[in-house]
Design a protein around this motif. Structure first.
Motif, mmCIF file in Angstrom:
data_model
loop_
_atom_site.group_PDB
_atom_site.id
_atom_site.type_symbol
_atom_site.label_atom_id
_atom_site.label_comp_id
_atom_site.label_asym_id
_atom_site.label_seq_id
_atom_site.Cartn_x
_atom_site.Cartn_y
_atom_site.Cartn_z
ATOM 1 N N MET A 1 16.858 26.637 76.617
ATOM 2 C CA MET A 1 15.736 26.063 75.896
ATOM 3 C C MET A 1 14.538 26.920 76.252
ATOM 4 S SD MET A 1 15.998 22.058 75.580
ATOM 5 C CE MET A 1 15.490 21.542 77.200
ATOM 6 N N LYS A 2 14.018 27.613 75.293
ATOM 7 C CA LYS A 2 12.898 28.500 75.594
ATOM 8 C C LYS A 2 11.603 27.714 75.695
ATOM 9 C CE LYS A 2 14.835 32.540 73.501
ATOM 10 N NZ LYS A 2 15.028 33.016 72.143
ATOM 11 N N GLN B 1 7.858 27.490 75.031
ATOM 12 C CA GLN B 1 6.932 28.099 74.083
ATOM 13 C C GLN B 1 5.651 28.538 74.777
ATOM 14 O OE1 GLN B 1 8.607 28.207 71.342
ATOM 15 N NE2 GLN B 1 7.132 29.581 70.399
ATOM 16 N N LEU C 1 10.038 20.232 79.485
ATOM 17 C CA LEU C 1 11.474 20.499 79.386
ATOM 18 C C LEU C 1 12.147 19.881 80.608
ATOM 19 C CD1 LEU C 1 11.698 24.232 78.225
ATOM 20 C CD2 LEU C 1 11.393 22.168 76.881
ATOM 21 N N PRO D 1 24.724 29.951 69.079
ATOM 22 C CA PRO D 1 23.899 28.912 69.710
ATOM 23 C C PRO D 1 23.134 29.468 70.903
ATOM 24 C CG PRO D 1 26.240 28.566 70.173
ATOM 25 C CD PRO D 1 26.151 29.672 69.175
ATOM 26 N N GLU D 2 21.923 28.997 71.067
ATOM 27 C CA GLU D 2 21.107 29.442 72.191
ATOM 28 C C GLU D 2 21.404 28.585 73.402
ATOM 29 O OE1 GLU D 2 17.016 30.585 71.493
ATOM 30 O OE2 GLU D 2 17.310 29.946 69.434
ATOM 31 N N ASN E 1 15.709 19.162 82.717
ATOM 32 C CA ASN E 1 17.072 19.655 82.933
ATOM 33 C C ASN E 1 17.389 20.862 82.069
ATOM 34 O OD1 ASN E 1 18.248 17.868 84.970
ATOM 35 N ND2 ASN E 1 17.842 16.274 83.458
ATOM 36 N N SER E 2 16.427 21.728 81.982
ATOM 37 C CA SER E 2 16.601 22.975 81.244
ATOM 38 C C SER E 2 17.497 23.918 82.060
ATOM 39 C CB SER E 2 15.212 23.588 81.058
ATOM 40 O OG SER E 2 15.295 24.825 80.437
ATOM 41 N N HIS E 3 18.360 24.667 81.367
ATOM 42 C CA HIS E 3 19.219 25.614 82.078
ATOM 43 C C HIS E 3 18.378 26.794 82.561
ATOM 44 C CE1 HIS E 3 22.976 23.661 81.047
ATOM 45 N NE2 HIS E 3 22.420 23.389 79.882
#
Lengths: 152, 152
Positions: free
Chosen positions: A6-7, A9, A43, A2-3, A45-47
């Motif tokens: 969140m990349k 784009q 995005l 699992p990634e 609350n992206s880590h």
């Protein structure tokens, strides 16, 4: 595997606003007056790779100006603005909180003269301390929640 | 080579709402009552591989219920809901517009009895034609812009 991240784009032409305070991307959108007829990705609350969370906003075919960056800094100071042309970052700068803000915020004091239908624009000054705090020029009240005090 | 499509990043657990009508993802968010303290990604006016545009909403750690899917169908009928567990789509269904809607919409007719502070809930019925049209049970007025008529 699992990634974890969140990349974001890539975009070919436009603006990427990175390091927005977590949960505030939609407020940034509102402050910039950007409508949803544009192509964008958000995005929330992206880590962050450095730990913690952040929001990221990518807007195609829009190049944010310095004045717009100041507006966004009201909501999320220290966000990073990347201007992309032909897939390459051609300009990168931080959103700097303006020292004086005229006519964008409304004072939270209902008795403030700027809320009395008088022909004056609201005016706030950045406080001298580190707390990203704005003070009304007229009644000296502090603005607590900046995102809520921005005129739509 | 520039990428034409904004790819939607995978999530391990949560809900992916695909084929949202272009520009309406933020309305969907509002209808679902989802706050921005969740981890989510939003693509607006993304190029669809089938041509045309669409919005996509990915919400981590939320499994949308059938009732919530009905609410979202008010804004964007025929959206596709994918429930993801351990990175795998375990359930996939379309948002079906409910035949009767009670208490969620407000009637656009200011004289409608449902707007008179009477102790009755608003009620709308899906019209018989194909146009995704709701009609007030009390005053029979058509609701034109559903997204704007949803109570916040």
């Amino acid at each position: 595997m699992p990634e974890k991240y969140m990349k974001a784009q890539r975009i070919e032409h436009g603006t990427v606003i990175d390091h927005i305070l977590p949960g505030l991307a939609l407020d940034v959108l509102r402050v910039l007056g950007l409508s949803t007829d544009r192509c964008m990705s958000i995005l929330i609350n992206s880590h962050s790779k450095k730990g913690g969370k952040k929001d990221i906003l990518k807007i195609e075919d829009v190049e944010l100006s310095g004045e717009e960056a100041s507006r966004l800094a009201l909501v999320s100071p220290h966000a990073t603005i990347n201007i992309i042309v032909n897939g390459i970052v051609v300009k990168k700068f931080n959103a700097e909180a303006p020292r004086v803000v005229k006519g964008i915020l409304t004072c939270s004091n209902p008795n403030c003269i700027s809320n009395q239908n008088e022909p004056i624009a609201s005016e706030f000054r950045l406080g001298p301390d580190e707390g990203h705090r704005y003070v009304c020029t007229y009644c000296e009240r502090d603005i607590i929640d900046l995102a809520k005090r921005i005129r739509s």
